[in-house]
Design an enzyme around this catalytic site. Structure first.
Site, PDB file in Angstrom:
ATOM      1  N   HIS A  55     -41.706 -44.946  -3.116  1.00  0.00           N
ATOM      2  CA  HIS A  55     -42.807 -45.811  -2.684  1.00  0.00           C
ATOM      3  C   HIS A  55     -43.565 -46.282  -3.908  1.00  0.00           C
ATOM      4  O   HIS A  55     -44.427 -45.576  -4.429  1.00  0.00           O
ATOM      5  CB  HIS A  55     -43.711 -45.067  -1.700  1.00  0.00           C
ATOM      6  CG  HIS A  55     -43.186 -45.161  -0.294  1.00  0.00           C
ATOM      7  ND1 HIS A  55     -41.957 -44.669   0.080  1.00  0.00           N
ATOM      8  CD2 HIS A  55     -43.691 -45.745   0.823  1.00  0.00           C
ATOM      9  CE1 HIS A  55     -41.750 -44.916   1.369  1.00  0.00           C
ATOM     10  NE2 HIS A  55     -42.780 -45.570   1.839  1.00  0.00           N
TER      11      HIS A  55
ATOM     12  N   ARG B 284     -49.132 -44.984   1.286  1.00  0.00           N
ATOM     13  CA  ARG B 284     -48.984 -45.989   0.250  1.00  0.00           C
ATOM     14  C   ARG B 284     -47.867 -46.958   0.654  1.00  0.00           C
ATOM     15  O   ARG B 284     -46.985 -46.609   1.446  1.00  0.00           O
ATOM     16  CB  ARG B 284     -48.696 -45.362  -1.104  1.00  0.00           C
ATOM     17  CG  ARG B 284     -47.345 -44.747  -1.213  1.00  0.00           C
ATOM     18  CD  ARG B 284     -47.169 -43.856  -2.468  1.00  0.00           C
ATOM     19  NE  ARG B 284     -47.562 -44.513  -3.674  1.00  0.00           N
ATOM     20  CZ  ARG B 284     -48.643 -44.157  -4.401  1.00  0.00           C
ATOM     21  NH1 ARG B 284     -49.374 -43.130  -4.030  1.00  0.00           N
ATOM     22  NH2 ARG B 284     -48.956 -44.811  -5.479  1.00  0.00           N
TER      23      ARG B 284
ATOM     24  N   GLY C 173     -49.717 -47.106   8.443  1.00  0.00           N
ATOM     25  CA  GLY C 173     -48.376 -47.123   7.855  1.00  0.00           C
ATOM     26  C   GLY C 173     -48.304 -47.896   6.546  1.00  0.00           C
ATOM     27  O   GLY C 173     -49.186 -48.694   6.224  1.00  0.00           O
ATOM     28  N   HIS C 174     -47.216 -47.682   5.837  1.00  0.00           N
ATOM     29  CA  HIS C 174     -47.027 -48.248   4.495  1.00  0.00           C
ATOM     30  C   HIS C 174     -47.020 -49.774   4.497  1.00  0.00           C
ATOM     31  O   HIS C 174     -46.252 -50.396   5.208  1.00  0.00           O
ATOM     32  CB  HIS C 174     -45.756 -47.719   3.832  1.00  0.00           C
ATOM     33  CG  HIS C 174     -44.543 -47.693   4.696  1.00  0.00           C
ATOM     34  ND1 HIS C 174     -43.379 -47.118   4.262  1.00  0.00           N
ATOM     35  CD2 HIS C 174     -44.308 -48.141   5.947  1.00  0.00           C
ATOM     36  CE1 HIS C 174     -42.481 -47.225   5.210  1.00  0.00           C
ATOM     37  NE2 HIS C 174     -42.998 -47.831   6.229  1.00  0.00           N
ATOM     38  N   GLY C 175     -47.879 -50.322   3.675  1.00  0.00           N
ATOM     39  CA  GLY C 175     -47.908 -51.769   3.492  1.00  0.00           C
ATOM     40  C   GLY C 175     -48.737 -52.510   4.526  1.00  0.00           C
ATOM     41  O   GLY C 175     -48.812 -53.742   4.502  1.00  0.00           O
TER      42      GLY C 175
END
Lengths: 341, 341, 341
Positions: free
Chosen positions: B196, B216, B237-239
């Site tokens: 990530h 991240r 969640g990521h992004g």
């Protein structure tokens, strides 16, 4: 712990042996894994078949049933089995550490005798902790908080300031007690934090699961009644009050200023909105969503939650919606055709 | 803090007194518990009845109403009450500890003035922290992370490496910021971890609840917009990117790469799938599940979420499904009988 | 890490270049943000339009498609992209700290070579930890627990006593492993704690998300099969057993004594009741609630969960319930009128 004969176990729980009471029982196990020196139990009918194949020395049951194992018949078989597990295995033992030099304990804090404070614990100013407690590494207790006797606080639990925790309370690892609630006054598009001058009161004999979060009240107190058991990752909103002996399974969320009576049960992932009154002995199924006041003794299911019996029938019909809609259209056409003719 | 007269409070919030403005108000309380030196508020009509029984010295209200207590009428009564709570009680005070010798602070870290770093805190290499921050015991700040001024980071919060946190950000206990997202490439039946390389950016004036988790980004950054308030046990969640001033109540989950506009609100346990665009000023009811792009200003409810007005009517009818099905069958029989005759 | 040419990347993943393979690629990025020295990917058709505007040097795709960027065509483009991210960026690097003097490591604990134990870590009696592990600050490992090689345990993770953790396991920050399950025998209105003599076994290559909680078994063990990936804030109940390579997205909750086969997938906030058997390769949509045994290969959706294809059609019709009810009433009236005449 010491092995017992089956007769001794029966006597301990006030039960009756069917079979050889002189056999030695060393430990508790499952129907599937038990051997000849193990005792197991049957309370869930799902597992009745396993009575035929189990190699257990003895099985705790509620009433006589065919089995190759000896039987220990008890009025409340699950509770009897629990008594036996305690007798044979005991609860978790905690090493005696005293107050670690690698903990920070404020001078003004009062710590009862036989309370163990592990490394890397922080006890802030004016904290009072009773006797016979264990505070595992990484625990933080904020100033002015009071904790009773015989509490077990597992690693990395955080208790904020001015909370009141009774005796024999168990806080599992990474739980948070007394953080500020979700309280903001929105004005001109900005959300302004409301100081949370309320607190959290956790009464005696409560257990709170790992990574659970119990918010302090905004101006009222959040109260967890005596003997409540709260699962992992439950959130209790600011100012919510639980009566005694409630059971909240993992991931339940209760918003702020709700009131629950005694002996309420909420299944996993159930949700309860804020500012409602829920009576005594109310049961809410897993994933249920309660949005209204609820009278004593209700059993609820569904999102939104309705009477559980109704809900079982109703939610099971969702899958027939396409068929139902088709039927309606067909009827409409037929009737229209009839009207034309 | 110092007591005030009701007139002083009215002046402070730009409100108007009905009754005796010279009375002394010492603290804020609830309608139920308030006494003659307390001020309380009424914004939820549910509690209107309590105006008749409250013993409060004064009540903040939005418009004139019958009451035995003095009234403080304000345009935005909840915000006015909040201003009064701040005036009378203030926000939590933090003791001045300086940088504890029992904290680990990397030589390359830069710590602003008046920033307190408690015992057992870890500040890794190349971290920059502004002035006037408080880092409570057990906090971990990963390398290359930057934190602004006036932040409060409660015990045992973990911030991973390379995150960017603005000013006046509050992180409640046991929250996690910047852990790796749930990103795996499945190949031949095995799930392979994707590094990530994205980060987390938390803008100014954000508050994040206890035991929340902000992943991240995989290759993009996760962004929490200015002034967002995020409840306990929320997962981002990521992004995923939140516009400014969103409110996410406890246990909300948002999958990866979703985009939310400004002033969105999600009720407790609501879920939002990944890779969708949600406009500005969108409101999602508790337990709602949003699975599609949503235009500005929508209010949604249900799983799957639909327009809230529709949903209120529609979900309330689930309990009538058995009755509806019976009606359809009856109609079919009647029509069949008719056709035969 | 070092830049590569596109040809080198293609060779690394066994793919084929369309366009100029000699260009230099320095890092991975998104379609939206990528520049001429970045590589990105397209696997979600939603983003196909961005192929026209992306400034990426190259895009990993599954088959030829029109684009201004060079293409790297791979059989499994997401996995290929993952291989490239690993090549260009690598996984997170951990500093070598050795065993910190500010950690507590019991004399009886065995620590493998090249294992780093950071400040404020606690390793209790008789713990065994393999080689090449990293234990970040604030981690607690209870007595008699065994951990394999190459594990990464992020800050403030708590692992209780007698757990078994395999090799290459990653535990994200604030996760809890092996806490007592939600096990109480209710007798005369009180809930009596059952000692949890079972344990947790986490097999090789498992990753567990932040603030997740894996309960130890009551008398059986909780097992997380090899290669399972478990998201943030997931709860696994006592005695539940996951087969290998399951994926549980954030906030999933599984009650106790459930059995899942291999390669099961549960979407965010899904719930599974206890004491049921779920086959292999079962997929459960987000917020789904599984309450019965499920055969291999099923795909489920809804609360209660049913076949996903059925559910998609059925749940989409909830919003037509008011209309359907009206139609039924109309039909009843018409038919009644007909019968009268």
């Amino acid at each position: 712990m010491e092995p017992k004969t089956l007769d001794q176990l029966a006597q301990h729980v006030g039960g009756k042996v069917i079979g050889d009471g002189s056999i030695t029982i060393k430990s508790a196990s499952t129907l599937e894994r038990a051997g000849s020196e193990d005792i197991t139990f049957l309370t869930n009918r799902k597992y009745t078949n396993q009575l035929k194949t189990t190699k257990a020395g003895a099985v705790v049951v509620g009433s006589q049933i065919e089995s190759n194992s000896a039987l220990l018949i008890a009025d409340d078989p699950y509770y009897a089995f629990r008594q036996i597990v305690v007798l044979l295995h005991g609860h978790r033992q905690h090493k005696k550490t005293g107050i670690s030099k690698n903990a920070f304990v404020a001078d003004s804090a009062e710590i009862g005798k036989d309370t163990d404070i592990h490394n890397f614990v922080t006890i802030e100013e004016n904290v009072t902790i009773g006797s016979g407690c264990v505070l595992y590494p990484g625990v933080f207790i904020g100033k002015d908080t009071t904790i009773g006797d015989g509490c077990i606080i597992y690693p990395n639990v955080v208790v904020y300031d001015k909370c009141t925790i009774g005796s024999r309370v168990i806080l599992q690892a990474n739980a948070t007690i007394g953080e500020d609630g979700f309280g903001f006054a929105t004005h001109n598009g900005c959300h302004h934090k409301i100081p949370h001058i309320g607190s959290v009161i956790i009464e005696d004999d409560v257990e709170i699961g790992s990574n659970a979060a119990i918010e302090r009240g905004t101006i009222d107190d959040t109260i967890i009644g005596q003997g409540c058991k709260i699962g992992d990752q439950v959130v209790i909103g600011h100012g919510t009050q639980l009566g005694p002996h409630c059971l909240l399974v993992a991931q339940v969320g209760i918003a702020g200023s709700a009131k629950l009576g005694h002996h309420c049960v909420a299944g996993g992932q159930a949700g309860i909105v804020g500012h409602i009154n829920i009576g005594d002995l109310v049961t809410i199924a897993a994933q249920g969503a309660v949005i209204n006041d609820i009278p004593n003794g209700s059993t609820l299911m569904g999102s939104p939650a309705i009477d559980a019996n109704k809900a079982k029938r109703a939610y099971a019909l969702i899958e027939y919606l396409p068929e139902m809609r088709k039927s309606i259209r067909k009827l409409e056409k037929k009737l229209a055709a009839k009207e034309k003719s």
